[in-house]
Scaffold this motif. Structure first.
Motif, PDB file in Angstrom:
ATOM      1  N   TYR A 244      84.188  14.120 -32.757  1.00 27.83           N
ATOM      2  CA  TYR A 244      84.306  13.522 -34.088  1.00 27.83           C
ATOM      3  C   TYR A 244      83.022  13.684 -34.907  1.00 27.83           C
ATOM      4  N   ALA A 245      81.889  13.714 -34.236  1.00 26.57           N
ATOM      5  CA  ALA A 245      80.622  13.859 -34.947  1.00 26.57           C
ATOM      6  C   ALA A 245      80.266  15.318 -35.218  1.00 26.57           C
ATOM      7  N   ARG A 246      80.745  16.231 -34.343  1.00 28.97           N
ATOM      8  CA  ARG A 246      80.347  17.638 -34.452  1.00 28.97           C
ATOM      9  C   ARG A 246      81.516  18.564 -34.126  1.00 28.97           C
ATOM     10  N   PRO A 247      82.597  18.510 -34.892  1.00 30.67           N
ATOM     11  CA  PRO A 247      83.722  19.423 -34.643  1.00 30.67           C
ATOM     12  C   PRO A 247      83.288  20.863 -34.864  1.00 30.67           C
ATOM     13  N   SER A 248      83.637  21.741 -33.938  1.00 26.69           N
ATOM     14  CA  SER A 248      83.127  23.120 -33.991  1.00 26.69           C
ATOM     15  C   SER A 248      84.221  24.148 -34.215  1.00 26.69           C
ATOM     16  N   HIS A 249      85.442  23.717 -34.486  1.00 26.35           N
ATOM     17  CA  HIS A 249      86.526  24.645 -34.806  1.00 26.35           C
ATOM     18  C   HIS A 249      87.044  24.311 -36.198  1.00 26.35           C
ATOM     19  N   PRO A 250      87.296  25.311 -37.049  1.00 24.52           N
ATOM     20  CA  PRO A 250      87.784  25.021 -38.406  1.00 24.52           C
ATOM     21  C   PRO A 250      89.052  24.174 -38.430  1.00 24.52           C
ATOM     22  N   TYR A 251      89.941  24.354 -37.452  1.00 24.39           N
ATOM     23  CA  TYR A 251      91.167  23.560 -37.427  1.00 24.39           C
ATOM     24  C   TYR A 251      90.862  22.087 -37.160  1.00 24.39           C
ATOM     25  N   THR A 252      89.961  21.813 -36.233  1.00 23.09           N
ATOM     26  CA  THR A 252      89.575  20.431 -35.965  1.00 23.09           C
ATOM     27  C   THR A 252      88.995  19.789 -37.218  1.00 23.09           C
ATOM     28  N   ARG A 253      88.185  20.538 -37.931  1.00 20.42           N
ATOM     29  CA  ARG A 253      87.599  20.011 -39.167  1.00 20.42           C
ATOM     30  C   ARG A 253      88.674  19.699 -40.203  1.00 20.42           C
ATOM     31  N   PRO A 311      81.413  27.406 -24.108  1.00 18.86           N
ATOM     32  CA  PRO A 311      80.550  26.231 -24.302  1.00 18.86           C
ATOM     33  C   PRO A 311      79.830  26.289 -25.640  1.00 18.86           C
ATOM     34  N   LEU A 312      79.691  25.132 -26.269  1.00 22.12           N
ATOM     35  CA  LEU A 312      78.941  25.029 -27.503  1.00 22.12           C
ATOM     36  C   LEU A 312      77.489  24.709 -27.171  1.00 22.12           C
ATOM     37  N   ALA A 313      76.586  25.471 -27.717  1.00 24.71           N
ATOM     38  CA  ALA A 313      75.163  25.316 -27.404  1.00 24.71           C
ATOM     39  C   ALA A 313      74.668  23.904 -27.730  1.00 24.71           C
ATOM     40  N   GLY A 314      73.967  23.321 -26.784  1.00 25.48           N
ATOM     41  CA  GLY A 314      73.381  22.004 -26.990  1.00 25.48           C
ATOM     42  C   GLY A 314      74.344  20.858 -26.928  1.00 25.48           C
ATOM     43  N   ALA A 315      75.577  21.088 -26.456  1.00 25.22           N
ATOM     44  CA  ALA A 315      76.590  20.037 -26.401  1.00 25.22           C
ATOM     45  C   ALA A 315      77.315  20.127 -25.056  1.00 25.22           C
ATOM     46  N   PRO A 316      76.824  19.431 -24.034  1.00 25.25           N
ATOM     47  CA  PRO A 316      77.459  19.494 -22.714  1.00 25.25           C
ATOM     48  C   PRO A 316      78.924  19.053 -22.759  1.00 25.25           C
ATOM     49  N   GLY A 317      79.779  19.852 -22.126  1.00 24.31           N
ATOM     50  CA  GLY A 317      81.206  19.517 -22.060  1.00 24.31           C
ATOM     51  C   GLY A 317      81.983  19.841 -23.312  1.00 24.31           C
ATOM     52  N   HIS A 318      81.338  20.443 -24.306  1.00 25.54           N
ATOM     53  CA  HIS A 318      82.010  20.768 -25.574  1.00 25.54           C
ATOM     54  C   HIS A 318      82.360  22.249 -25.560  1.00 25.54           C
ATOM     55  N   LEU A 319      83.650  22.564 -25.568  1.00 30.24           N
ATOM     56  CA  LEU A 319      84.135  23.943 -25.542  1.00 30.24           C
ATOM     57  C   LEU A 319      84.930  24.216 -26.812  1.00 30.24           C
ATOM     58  N   THR A 320      84.790  25.427 -27.336  1.00 28.47           N
ATOM     59  CA  THR A 320      85.528  25.785 -28.541  1.00 28.47           C
ATOM     60  C   THR A 320      85.969  27.240 -28.465  1.00 28.47           C
ATOM     61  N   ALA A 321      87.131  27.538 -29.064  1.00 31.42           N
ATOM     62  CA  ALA A 321      87.660  28.900 -29.095  1.00 31.42           C
ATOM     63  C   ALA A 321      87.589  29.411 -30.532  1.00 31.42           C
ATOM     64  N   CYS A 322      86.395  29.820 -30.942  1.00 29.78           N
ATOM     65  CA  CYS A 322      86.193  30.304 -32.318  1.00 29.78           C
ATOM     66  C   CYS A 322      85.064  31.321 -32.310  1.00 29.78           C
ATOM     67  N   TRP A 323      85.330  32.485 -32.917  1.00 33.32           N
ATOM     68  CA  TRP A 323      84.299  33.519 -32.956  1.00 33.32           C
ATOM     69  C   TRP A 323      83.122  33.107 -33.833  1.00 33.32           C
ATOM     70  N   ARG A 324      83.337  32.190 -34.771  1.00 37.77           N
ATOM     71  CA  ARG A 324      82.291  31.853 -35.743  1.00 37.77           C
ATOM     72  C   ARG A 324      81.816  30.408 -35.611  1.00 37.77           C
ATOM     73  N   ALA A 325      81.977  29.827 -34.448  1.00 37.48           N
ATOM     74  CA  ALA A 325      81.606  28.427 -34.261  1.00 37.48           C
ATOM     75  C   ALA A 325      80.137  28.177 -34.582  1.00 37.48           C
ATOM     76  N   ALA A 326      79.272  29.119 -34.219  1.00 35.50           N
ATOM     77  CA  ALA A 326      77.836  28.933 -34.454  1.00 35.50           C
ATOM     78  C   ALA A 326      77.472  29.054 -35.926  1.00 35.50           C
ATOM     79  N   GLU A 327      78.380  29.605 -36.768  1.00 41.87           N
ATOM     80  CA  GLU A 327      78.077  29.814 -38.182  1.00 41.87           C
ATOM     81  C   GLU A 327      78.640  28.722 -39.084  1.00 41.87           C
ATOM     82  N   PRO A 329      79.109  25.557 -41.305  1.00 44.85           N
ATOM     83  CA  PRO A 329      78.131  24.700 -41.989  1.00 44.85           C
ATOM     84  C   PRO A 329      78.130  23.296 -41.405  1.00 44.85           C
ATOM     85  N   ALA A 330      77.121  22.527 -41.756  1.00 47.49           N
ATOM     86  CA  ALA A 330      77.005  21.164 -41.245  1.00 47.49           C
ATOM     87  C   ALA A 330      78.239  20.362 -41.626  1.00 47.49           C
ATOM     88  N   TRP A 331      78.641  19.478 -40.738  1.00 49.23           N
ATOM     89  CA  TRP A 331      79.860  18.684 -40.907  1.00 49.23           C
ATOM     90  C   TRP A 331      79.517  17.307 -41.461  1.00 49.23           C
TER      91      TRP A 331
END
Length: 361
Positions: A244-253, A311-327, A329-331
């Motif tokens: 909820y604080a750091r969604p890393s997939h566009p669909y989740t957002r 795995p999402l960098a710096g977030a243990p247990g956080h996995l995402t299926a997105c080629w652009r997750a690292a790009e 913008p801030a949520w």
């Protein structure tokens, strides 16, 4: 530690007929298409996604109410993917379900005592006296009185019927309960009561839940981890507060951006870019990332190749299926709803006391 439940590349496909005069299938509905997840002992895994994404099919696969087309399902370390007959029947009491509709899931011809005793009778647990004692012990566990045992479902409200459904699931002392949108048919105030009941029972009995819901606020309150599903695949899974604080997939957002904002000054602030198209159906899943037709950030690799959970960098247990997750913008998460005004709290208290007086009478 061995998880209570483990699914590995679980799939369920349905062939679609070609028409009245054709025996050749016209296509394949990939309702669940390679899903992997775990549920630990005492944990709640929330599962969210739009209607038609495969959540309820996955729930039935988890309980082996339907057979998987492919993949592996393990319960307490045992492979139950192809378990049948008496071996599967012995396992059934350990895995139970709370259904979405409390009005349709109870037999209107049976009393509450008969409804709660039925799973005990089916599995040959106890004699008549022991079954009656179990029924009398279950009622107070879910907030009902002993005199409710001899009433029939039509004499109860929706929230009370769902409590009966929860008691029925508890009757055979399961380890895992699959909750398939258990509060979606209830009023908001009753939803909170049922969710709090489920959390209290989990703390007392050490239960594990697979909790399916559309309401992201409910999932945030009840889940330890959350998995987000799109067209038969899990696109993101993470600890609840992290997701909820750091969604890393566009669909989740987009799901989180759709949550109503209680502050009028912030209602028009964008939390995510809007969807650019309608989501395809399970009969026409696109090549590449299955969310790319709606994704405002889609690029050519998204259209060619489907990403796996990473795995999402710096977030243990956080996995995402997105080629652009690292790009991304801030949520900016939607603000929390303010506490209910005093008048609303008084009204809720009045309604609760009224219901209690009616039940005791």
């Amino acid at each position: 530690m061995t998880p209570l439940l483990e699914a590995i590349d679980l799939a369920r496909h349905y062939p679609v007929g070609g028409g009245l005069f054709s025996r050749k299938p016209a296509g394949l509905v990939r309702a669940v298409d390679g899903v992997s997840f775990t549920v630990a002992k005492g944990e709640t895994l929330g599962l969210v996604g739009e209607s038609g994404c495969g959540k309820s099919t996955l729930a039935r696969l988890t309980l082996r109410l339907i057979d998987p087309t492919a993949g592996t399902l393990r319960f307490e370390g045992q492979d139950i993917t192809r378990l049948e007959g008496e071996a599967m029947r012995r396992l059934r009491p350990r895995m139970q379900m709370v259904f979405q509709d409390p009005f349709a899931s109870l037999n209107p011809r049976m009393t509450v005592a008969e409804i709660l005793a039925e799973p005990l009778l089916v599995h040959g647990i106890g004699d008549a006296r022991q079954r009656r004692a179990r029924v009398e012990a279950l009622l107070p566990m879910v907030g009902l009185a002993s005199h409710h045992a001899d009433r029939k479902p039509h004499e109860f409200s929706g929230g009370q019927r769902q409590r009966i459904g929860i008691a029925r699931a508890l009757a055979v002392e399961p380890s895992l309960i699959v909750c398939d949108e258990p509060v979606s048919a209830l009023d908001v105030s009753i939803q909170a009561q049922v969710v709090n009941l489920l959390k209290d029972l989990q703390a007392r009995l050490g239960l594990s839940y697979l909790f399916i819901a559309h309401d992201l606020a409910v999932v945030r309150h009840v889940a330890d981890r959350v998995a987000v599903m799109v067209l038969g695949r899990i696109m993101e899974v993470a600890p609840a507060e992290d997701l909820y604080a750091r969604p890393s997939h566009p669909y989740t957002r987009m799901l989180l951006a759709a949550v109503p904002r209680p502050d009028p000054a912030q209602r028009h602030l964008p939390s995510a870019a809007p969807a650019t198209a309608d989501l395809p159906g399970p009969l026409s899943i696109p090549q590449g990332c299955r969310f790319h037709p709606r994704c405002p950030m889609a690029v050519e690799p998204c259209r060619r190749e489907e990403p796996g959970l990473q795995p999402l960098a710096g977030a243990p247990g956080h996995l995402t299926a997105c080629w652009r997750a690292a790009e991304l913008p801030a949520w900016m998460p939607p603000p929390q709803a303010p506490p209910a005004p005093a008048a609303a709290r008084r009204l809720a208290l009045y309604a609760e006391r009224r219901d209690q007086a009616r039940d005791s009478g």
